[in-house]
Design an enzyme around this catalytic site. Structure first.
Site, mmCIF file in Angstrom:
data_model
loop_
_atom_site.group_PDB
_atom_site.id
_atom_site.type_symbol
_atom_site.label_atom_id
_atom_site.label_comp_id
_atom_site.label_asym_id
_atom_site.label_seq_id
_atom_site.Cartn_x
_atom_site.Cartn_y
_atom_site.Cartn_z
ATOM 1 N N HIS A 41 71.133 18.022 27.629
ATOM 2 C CA HIS A 41 70.908 16.639 28.076
ATOM 3 C C HIS A 41 71.959 15.708 27.464
ATOM 4 C CE1 HIS A 41 68.089 13.139 28.931
ATOM 5 N NE2 HIS A 41 68.857 12.613 27.991
ATOM 6 N N GLU A 42 72.166 15.823 26.155
ATOM 7 C CA GLU A 42 73.116 14.949 25.471
ATOM 8 C C GLU A 42 74.557 15.270 25.871
ATOM 9 O OE1 GLU A 42 72.213 12.362 23.896
ATOM 10 O OE2 GLU A 42 70.090 12.858 23.991
ATOM 11 N N HIS A 50 75.388 13.559 29.079
ATOM 12 C CA HIS A 50 75.771 12.151 28.877
ATOM 13 C C HIS A 50 77.241 12.052 28.471
ATOM 14 C CE1 HIS A 50 71.903 10.298 29.380
ATOM 15 N NE2 HIS A 50 71.350 10.873 28.324
#
Length: 226
Positions: A26-27, A30
């Site tokens: 997820h990170e 980003h």
């Protein structure tokens, strides 16, 4: 260990491991999206990597999901926020929303992959007339992978800081609406903690749990064909 048997302990370990994998990806999503759109801040600070040490927060990424798994409720986590500079983005207003959406979108992709794996494993399990322990374990792992990723996706879409939903909403606000959102933002963390912990404890109503059941729960069943 706190009266946990081997089976329950195994479930907790599996859940926390899936949460860690899903959170790290997820990170990274980003960071990769920001880099693609012109902002190299995350890359310059060593966050465009799959190395867990660069992303994990001891409390939010490890302790919190362990405690939530032991409690038996929905399990989610947070990692160190990915640094980015909106002024370095090619189209700041649009791209800030895209960067925010990248994390939840990554969780959705992971859930889709998990759903395909589950269907294949389930077909194998059914074909073995229920005698294959390996297929059974694979079904359990892949179904957990789907559900946990969808929980992380929908939880992060809640429009309260520091969740991704706030970064999606904020650039779209103008004038008085943006000013009011600044006011809400100051109290967002206490409000989020109260909704997560105090409301269920005092009122015996779990709004976040109901929201995740209605979204992540139902969508996971749909994706896995159950």
């Amino acid at each position: 260990m706190l009266g946990l048997d081997a089976s329950r302990l195994g479930e907790i370990v599996l859940t926390v491991c899936i949460v860690l994998v899903a959170t790290i990806l997820h990170e990274v999503a980003h960071a990769a999206t920001a880099y693609k759109l012109g902002d190299a801040t995350a890359k310059e600070r060593g966050r465009l990597t799959l190395n867990p040490a660069a992303h994990l927060d001891p409390v939010g990424s490890v302790l919190l999901p362990i405690l939530m798994a032991i409690a038996g409720g929905p399990v989610f986590a947070f990692a160190k926020p990915v640094p980015y500079n909106p002024s370095r983005l090619k189209h700041p207003v649009r791209d800030e929303v895209l960067v925010a959406l990248a994390g939840p979108a990554c969780n959705l992709v992971q859930a889709l992959v998990g759903a395909v794996a589950f269907r294949l494993c389930y077909a194998g399990y059914a074909a073995s007339v229920g005698t294959s322990a390996g297929f059974y374990v694979a079904c359990d792992v892949s179904s957990s992978f789907v559900y946990i990723n969808l929980m992380l996706m929908f939880f992060n879409l809640i429009p309260l800081p520091p969740l991704d939903g706030s970064a999606i909403i904020f650039p779209l606000l103008k004038g008085e609406a943006r000013r009011r959102y600044y006011v809400v933002q100051r109290y967002a963390m206490p409000v989020l903690l109260a909704v997560l912990y105090l409301v269920p404890m005092l009122l015996h109503v779990d709004p976040v749990g109901m929201y995740l059941h209605a979204t992540a729960g139902n969508l996971s069943m749909l994706l896995m064909g159950m």
